[in-house]
Design an enzyme around this catalytic site. Structure first.
Site, PDB file in Angstrom:
ATOM      1  N   TYR A  31      36.543  36.491  -4.545  1.00 31.99           N
ATOM      2  CA  TYR A  31      35.735  37.713  -5.070  1.00 31.99           C
ATOM      3  C   TYR A  31      36.084  38.042  -6.206  1.00 31.99           C
ATOM      4  CZ  TYR A  31      34.742  42.737  -4.546  1.00 31.99           C
ATOM      5  OH  TYR A  31      33.868  43.994  -5.070  1.00 31.99           O
TER       6      TYR A  31
HETATM    7  N1  LIG Z   1      33.276  49.399  -1.579  1.00 26.75           N
HETATM    8  C1  LIG Z   1      33.915  49.629  -2.664  1.00 26.75           C
HETATM    9  O1  LIG Z   1      35.095  50.194  -2.777  1.00 26.75           O
HETATM   10  C2  LIG Z   1      33.536  48.515  -3.973  1.00 26.75           C
HETATM   11  C3  LIG Z   1      34.267  48.614  -5.128  1.00 26.75           C
HETATM   12  C4  LIG Z   1      33.859  47.995  -6.272  1.00 26.75           C
HETATM   13  C5  LIG Z   1      32.804  47.012  -6.076  1.00 26.75           C
HETATM   14  N2  LIG Z   1      31.975  47.239  -4.912  1.00 26.75           N
HETATM   15  C6  LIG Z   1      30.903  46.414  -5.203  1.00 26.75           C
HETATM   16  O2  LIG Z   1      29.779  47.269  -4.506  1.00 26.75           O
HETATM   17  C7  LIG Z   1      28.597  46.214  -4.183  1.00 26.75           C
HETATM   18  C8  LIG Z   1      28.286  46.674  -2.638  1.00 26.75           C
HETATM   19  O3  LIG Z   1      29.583  46.603  -1.946  1.00 26.75           O
HETATM   20  P1  LIG Z   1      29.788  47.652  -0.556  1.00 26.75           P
HETATM   21  O4  LIG Z   1      31.231  48.379  -0.576  1.00 26.75           O
HETATM   22  O5  LIG Z   1      28.569  48.618  -0.200  1.00 26.75           O
HETATM   23  O6  LIG Z   1      29.430  46.297   0.623  1.00 26.75           O
HETATM   24  P2  LIG Z   1      29.113  46.514   2.193  1.00 26.75           P
HETATM   25  O7  LIG Z   1      29.110  47.921   2.604  1.00 26.75           O
HETATM   26  O8  LIG Z   1      29.871  45.494   2.795  1.00 26.75           O
HETATM   27  O9  LIG Z   1      27.477  46.008   1.738  1.00 26.75           O
HETATM   28  C9  LIG Z   1      27.108  44.689   1.330  1.00 26.75           C
HETATM   29  C10 LIG Z   1      25.874  44.593   1.124  1.00 26.75           C
HETATM   30  O10 LIG Z   1      25.653  43.217   0.843  1.00 26.75           O
HETATM   31  C11 LIG Z   1      24.709  42.721   1.663  1.00 26.75           C
HETATM   32  N3  LIG Z   1      25.160  40.899   1.864  1.00 26.75           N
HETATM   33  C12 LIG Z   1      26.083  40.579   2.226  1.00 26.75           C
HETATM   34  N4  LIG Z   1      26.056  39.071   2.250  1.00 26.75           N
HETATM   35  C13 LIG Z   1      24.751  38.849   1.832  1.00 26.75           C
HETATM   36  C14 LIG Z   1      24.083  37.661   1.729  1.00 26.75           C
HETATM   37  N5  LIG Z   1      24.625  36.357   2.018  1.00 26.75           N
HETATM   38  N6  LIG Z   1      22.827  37.666   0.993  1.00 26.75           N
HETATM   39  C15 LIG Z   1      22.160  39.028   0.629  1.00 26.75           C
HETATM   40  N7  LIG Z   1      22.987  40.074   0.982  1.00 26.75           N
HETATM   41  C16 LIG Z   1      24.257  39.909   1.297  1.00 26.75           C
HETATM   42  C17 LIG Z   1      24.919  43.206   2.943  1.00 26.75           C
HETATM   43  O11 LIG Z   1      23.756  43.437   3.735  1.00 26.75           O
HETATM   44  P3  LIG Z   1      23.671  42.435   5.218  1.00 26.75           P
HETATM   45  O12 LIG Z   1      24.905  42.207   5.768  1.00 26.75           O
HETATM   46  O13 LIG Z   1      22.747  43.385   6.011  1.00 26.75           O
HETATM   47  O14 LIG Z   1      22.640  41.263   4.852  1.00 26.75           O
HETATM   48  C18 LIG Z   1      25.163  44.560   2.457  1.00 26.75           C
HETATM   49  O15 LIG Z   1      23.718  45.478   2.309  1.00 26.75           O
HETATM   50  C19 LIG Z   1      29.576  44.949  -3.932  1.00 26.75           C
HETATM   51  O16 LIG Z   1      29.078  44.028  -4.902  1.00 26.75           O
HETATM   52  C20 LIG Z   1      30.719  45.184  -4.160  1.00 26.75           C
HETATM   53  O17 LIG Z   1      31.446  44.137  -4.779  1.00 26.75           O
HETATM   54  C21 LIG Z   1      32.327  47.746  -3.776  1.00 26.75           C
END
Ligand SMILES: NC(=O)c1ccc[n+]([C@@H]2O[C@H](COP(=O)([O-])OP(=O)(O)OC[C@H]3O[C@@H](n4cnc5c(N)ncnc54)[C@H](OP(=O)(O)O)[C@@H]3O)[C@@H](O)[C@H]2O)c1
Length: 237
Positions: free
Chosen positions: A156
């Site tokens: 990551y």
């Molecule tokens: N949550 C945090 O605290 C946090 C902090 C810093 C940065 N981020 C960043 O924010 C972004 C969203 O994270 P989140 O926390 O919302 O994560 P999440 O709830 O796990 O959602 C991830 C999303 O990515 C999609 N995804 C997963 N694998 C994929 C693939 N192979 N191809 C296409 N789409 C895919 C999933 O859709 P499906 O599984 O339905 O396909 C889902 O919509 C990420 O880039 C993460 O690194 C999050």
């Protein structure tokens, strides 16, 4: 500096990872502001809830299947995006996976490869494929993380560091077209990924993703805050 109430009326915006978490919150906020949203996830069935919420706001909404780990899927998704919208005024590359955490030297190399494919290689391929659709003066948001390049965060950390480098490169390479490429770190937000990374944490202590979408909206509405933004600091200056 904030443009929380900005209208994005009619702006065509692609949002990856829109089925849940931060991407779903961004998609809903765009719909409220009148954007035409093109939503992606690995299975369009996963997108049904977000699509319904966007439609409830009266937004035009298209669903596209995209698996960033599969080059064939990325190519097919880009072709489908071109079919549903001839131009994109905005792109939010938000989809991501955590992959194996811990020291890189101990991680399974295939699992590293899969995470890098989703978090980096697939994003480069998708941007290449949709580049002809991206309008001059568009906003392109790359959703990054404070874990970019951070020891202990495995693939990551590598993928996000690569994504940030990609943002810096495209910012220059697309400068003549006035395309704003901005890496935005939402910071900790209450999502599945956060719970996976920090199982010990009480989710109630983490802000919901909707509280951290303002900089994404602002970039898409025309602001250029520079190459990298911390969402938790947005509007505090
Ligand atoms: N949550 C945090 O605290 C946090 C902090 C810093 C940065 N981020 C960043 O924010 C972004 C969203 O994270 P989140 O926390 O919302 O994560 P999440 O709830 O796990 O959602 C991830 C999303 O990515 C999609 N995804 C997963 N694998 C994929 C693939 N192979 N191809 C296409 N789409 C895919 C999933 O859709 P499906 O599984 O339905 O396909 C889902 O919509 C990420 O880039 C993460 O690194 C999050």
């Amino acid at each position: 500096m904030t443009l929380d109430g900005a209208t994005l009326d009619g702006a065509r915006v692609l949002v990856t990872g829109a089925s849940r978490g931060y991407g779903a919150a961004v998609a809903r906020a765009l719909a409220v502001r009148g954007a035409h949203v093109v939503l992606t996830a690995t299975d369009t069935g996963h997108l049904a809830r977000t699509a319904r919420q966007c439609a409830d706001e009266g937004a035009q909404c298209d669903l596209v299947t995209l698996d960033l780990a599969s080059p064939e899927s990325v190519d097919a998704a880009a072709a489908e995006v071109a079919r549903v919208v001839p131009r994109l005024e905005g792109v939010v590359l938000n989809a991501g996976v955590l992959g194996p955490m811990g020291p890189l030297a101990n991680a399974d190399v295939d699992a590293i490869g899969h995470a890098i494919d989703v978090d980096f290689t697939g994003q480069v391929r998708l941007l290449q494929r949709i580049a002809p659709l991206i309008a001059d003066h568009a906003g392109v948001v790359l959703v990054t993380s404070g874990a970019a390049g951070r020891p202990g965060y495995g693939a990551y950390a590598l993928g996000k560091a690569g994504l940030e480098a990609l943002g810096l490169m495209l910012r220059e390479e697309w400068a003549a077209r006035a395309i704003r490429v901005v890496a935005i770190n939402p910071g900790p937000v209450r999502t599945d990924m956060r719970a996976e990374a920090h199982p010990e944490e009480d989710p109630a202590t983490v802000p919901p993703p909707a509280e951290r979408v303002a900089p994404v909206l602002a970039v898409l509405a025309g602001e250029d805050p520079g190459p990298r933004v911390q969402a938790s600091e947005w509007g505090l200056a």
